[in-house]
Design a protein around this motif. Sequence first.
Motif, PDB file in Angstrom:
ATOM      1  N   SER A 329       0.897  -1.301  -0.023  1.00  0.00           N
ATOM      2  CA  SER A 329      -0.028   0.103  -0.495  1.00  0.00           C
ATOM      3  C   SER A 329       0.576   1.314  -0.280  1.00  0.00           C
ATOM      4  O   SER A 329       0.570   2.294  -0.179  1.00  0.00           O
ATOM      5  CB  SER A 329      -0.825   0.164   1.298  1.00  0.00           C
ATOM      6  OG  SER A 329      -0.739  -0.282   1.981  1.00  0.00           O
ATOM      7  N   SER A 330       1.898   1.520   0.501  1.00  0.00           N
ATOM      8  CA  SER A 330       3.651   2.447   0.474  1.00  0.00           C
ATOM      9  C   SER A 330       3.665   2.893  -1.058  1.00  0.00           C
ATOM     10  O   SER A 330       3.483   4.044  -1.319  1.00  0.00           O
ATOM     11  CB  SER A 330       4.188   2.249   1.406  1.00  0.00           C
ATOM     12  OG  SER A 330       3.650   1.988   2.961  1.00  0.00           O
ATOM     13  N   LEU A 332       2.026   2.125  -3.823  1.00  0.00           N
ATOM     14  CA  LEU A 332       1.053   2.710  -4.295  1.00  0.00           C
ATOM     15  C   LEU A 332       1.153   4.129  -4.286  1.00  0.00           C
ATOM     16  O   LEU A 332       0.427   5.127  -4.850  1.00  0.00           O
ATOM     17  CB  LEU A 332      -0.678   1.922  -4.359  1.00  0.00           C
ATOM     18  CG  LEU A 332      -0.381   0.508  -4.984  1.00  0.00           C
ATOM     19  CD1 LEU A 332      -1.701  -0.255  -4.297  1.00  0.00           C
ATOM     20  CD2 LEU A 332      -0.070   0.260  -6.095  1.00  0.00           C
ATOM     21  N   GLY A 333       1.115   4.322  -2.656  1.00  0.00           N
ATOM     22  CA  GLY A 333       0.849   5.668  -1.986  1.00  0.00           C
ATOM     23  C   GLY A 333       2.218   6.562  -2.414  1.00  0.00           C
ATOM     24  O   GLY A 333       2.733   7.838  -2.600  1.00  0.00           O
ATOM     25  N   ALA A 486       7.198   2.472  -6.484  1.00  0.00           N
ATOM     26  CA  ALA A 486       6.656   3.916  -6.919  1.00  0.00           C
ATOM     27  C   ALA A 486       7.452   4.050  -8.507  1.00  0.00           C
ATOM     28  O   ALA A 486       6.769   4.784  -9.098  1.00  0.00           O
ATOM     29  CB  ALA A 486       6.659   4.272  -6.270  1.00  0.00           C
ATOM     30  N   PHE A 531      -5.751   8.999  -8.075  1.00  0.00           N
ATOM     31  CA  PHE A 531      -5.116   7.481  -7.222  1.00  0.00           C
ATOM     32  C   PHE A 531      -4.268   7.356  -5.808  1.00  0.00           C
ATOM     33  O   PHE A 531      -4.920   6.930  -5.189  1.00  0.00           O
ATOM     34  CB  PHE A 531      -3.811   7.807  -8.847  1.00  0.00           C
ATOM     35  CG  PHE A 531      -2.477   6.155  -8.376  1.00  0.00           C
ATOM     36  CD1 PHE A 531      -3.342   5.010  -8.965  1.00  0.00           C
ATOM     37  CD2 PHE A 531      -2.323   6.749  -7.940  1.00  0.00           C
ATOM     38  CE1 PHE A 531      -2.318   3.680  -8.965  1.00  0.00           C
ATOM     39  CE2 PHE A 531      -1.002   4.911  -7.497  1.00  0.00           C
ATOM     40  CZ  PHE A 531      -1.495   3.794  -8.810  1.00  0.00           C
ATOM     41  N   GLY A 532      -3.770   8.719  -5.720  1.00  0.00           N
ATOM     42  CA  GLY A 532      -3.921   8.315  -4.746  1.00  0.00           C
ATOM     43  C   GLY A 532      -4.120   8.620  -3.234  1.00  0.00           C
ATOM     44  O   GLY A 532      -4.067   8.136  -2.385  1.00  0.00           O
ATOM     45  N   SER A 535      -5.041   4.793  -3.054  1.00  0.00           N
ATOM     46  CA  SER A 535      -4.354   4.678  -2.529  1.00  0.00           C
ATOM     47  C   SER A 535      -3.857   4.441  -0.773  1.00  0.00           C
ATOM     48  O   SER A 535      -3.939   4.085   0.029  1.00  0.00           O
ATOM     49  CB  SER A 535      -3.545   4.876  -2.796  1.00  0.00           C
ATOM     50  OG  SER A 535      -3.213   4.353  -3.982  1.00  0.00           O
ATOM     51  N   LEU A 538      -6.566   2.429   1.209  1.00  0.00           N
ATOM     52  CA  LEU A 538      -6.050   1.222   1.098  1.00  0.00           C
ATOM     53  C   LEU A 538      -4.777   1.313   2.168  1.00  0.00           C
ATOM     54  O   LEU A 538      -5.606   0.140   3.054  1.00  0.00           O
ATOM     55  CB  LEU A 538      -5.929   0.768  -0.195  1.00  0.00           C
ATOM     56  CG  LEU A 538      -4.526  -0.260  -0.310  1.00  0.00           C
ATOM     57  CD1 LEU A 538      -5.728  -1.784  -0.011  1.00  0.00           C
ATOM     58  CD2 LEU A 538      -4.268  -0.761  -1.507  1.00  0.00           C
ATOM     59  N   TYR A 539      -4.356   1.972   2.082  1.00  0.00           N
ATOM     60  CA  TYR A 539      -2.964   2.021   3.551  1.00  0.00           C
ATOM     61  C   TYR A 539      -3.989   1.935   4.560  1.00  0.00           C
ATOM     62  O   TYR A 539      -3.097   1.414   5.595  1.00  0.00           O
ATOM     63  CB  TYR A 539      -1.907   3.665   2.791  1.00  0.00           C
ATOM     64  CG  TYR A 539      -1.146   3.432   4.324  1.00  0.00           C
ATOM     65  CD1 TYR A 539      -0.081   2.977   3.967  1.00  0.00           C
ATOM     66  CD2 TYR A 539      -1.819   4.517   4.962  1.00  0.00           C
ATOM     67  CE1 TYR A 539       0.468   3.135   5.589  1.00  0.00           C
ATOM     68  CE2 TYR A 539      -0.675   4.430   6.640  1.00  0.00           C
ATOM     69  CZ  TYR A 539       0.591   4.326   6.232  1.00  0.00           C
ATOM     70  OH  TYR A 539       1.005   3.771   7.745  1.00  0.00           O
TER      71      TYR A 539
END
Length: 573
Positions: A329-330, A332-333, A486, A531-532, A535, A538-539
């Motif tokens: 998840s990080s 993606l973040g 990333a 997108f952020g 994410s 999710l995080y």
Amino acid sequence: MALQGLVDWKGRPVVNPKRHGGLKATMFIYFLIVMTNIGNIPTLLNIVSYLHGTMHMGIADASTTATNFFGALCVFSFLGAFISDSYIKRFYTILIFAPIEIMGYMLLACQAHFPSLHPPPCDVISRPDECTAVSGWNLSLLSLGLYLIPIGEGSMRVCAAALGGDQFDGDDPEELRGKISFFNWYAFCISLGGFVGLVFVVWVQNNEGWDLAFALSALMALVGTVVVLGGLPFYRHKVPTGSPLTRIFKVFVAAFRKRKLSLPENLMEMHEITDATSTSIEILDRTPGFKFLDKAAVDDGDTRRWSLCTVTQVEEAKIILRMLPVFLSSVLGYVPIPLLLTFTVQQGGTMDTRLGATNVPPASLFIVPIVFQMIILVVYDRAVVPWLRRATGYAGGITHLQRVGVGFASSIVALAVAAVVECRRRAGAAVAEPPMSVFWLTPQFFLLGVMDVTSFVGLLEFFYSEASAGMKSIGGAVFFCILGLASWLGSFLIQVVNRATARHGGGHGWLGGANLNTSRLDLFYWLLALFGLVSFFLYLLCSWMYTYRHDPGTQPTMEDAKLSPATTKQAAV
């Protein structure tokens, strides 16, 4: 009493903590971080200008190469981490990889200096069709230089972080605070090196030439290496305990072989380390969860290799599995961040960069978030953390994952602000208005600074503290791997978005061509913001589900000398 698993430079157990380790030892490490980042950060943040302006790459290709460079810088940290945790002490790993980084900078300096090694000059802004992009042998030379730097720097930075953490004993309340402060000051030194580099090295890049700038970066890395060598008598060295990856793979192989075996009712029958077989510097108690891995520590009489593991080895594998959702998840973040950094420099190149009678190079605008980072890190470490420690009882003031969440929220706001600013800049360019001032980019720089202060340090502390004693370098490398993956996912996203929008835009994608005014960077920023946001949620879910090894709500005391995990769930939000 000797500190377990730590020796001095002659291989003798460390018995006097005041003689080895502590602040005096970390000062040499801080100096190395400052010196290497004087060259690394300006190169990282302005390399797209070199690729586009000197090597005549298109916007998409230059951005992809720049993000790949950053990704390699982070992912290659695994190489140094694996070697230092498994075979060679962290200090000597630094000495091995420093010359590789210096060689990379010198190759780039030679290529920038000799006209035969790069394309002829042209007006890449007004007449891009007349420019020839770098190709053939020269492109290979460029790629070699750009990848030697990450191999050397990536390995050095992760070993420097772990070596600094080794200088403090986490079971001593006084030294624990020093260890927590170390990571804040580690980030401060990165910012300080970046500040000096963005003032001095960027000026050299734009006024004296990239050849001299690359040579200066090599010189800074050389000076930092010589100084860190001078601290050899003061360091505490962690003794390598063999490959942690081998131990983890062994657990999965043994658990698979015993998949049909039932766990014993008396879990005391599970195999554990004895004094005769111990190669570990930390003994981990069994924890609930991932019970299928516990079978690897059950002695069923199988004498084959990789058929029996200790409880400690099983717990090391569990640690990795528990951190995996936070890791993913990080990643993606962090995907939007290197893209925002890269395109912000290109935005600045089309804006009014005057500050009075002086033209400010767009890359030097990163001074704004860096100055902010340095100020807030000092305030956070010296004022905020002590206050939060008294209010919450957490040794670090707040949990690592809470700190990271604040950073990810800031990045979403930064992307939205960047989209609004780019929309206004593009609209003005379409009607031939005077260029906007480059200082309109300051708000997004400010918010990026907030993210670095929170997410960067928070994730680095999280993976270092949660890793077992035999995997500290790997823990730091996992964090840098997040940044690298990333970046590579960001490069992939650029290509996907560009091709998808080109099919619906008459062959011209959002990020196609060399002219930013004909691109749709504003829409790309909005896409990254969405997108952020996804994410981020999710995080939040992954961090809420995470179970810490040690309860962050308690501060270790001298009675906690026994290294055993307390598995108390702490919500990150």
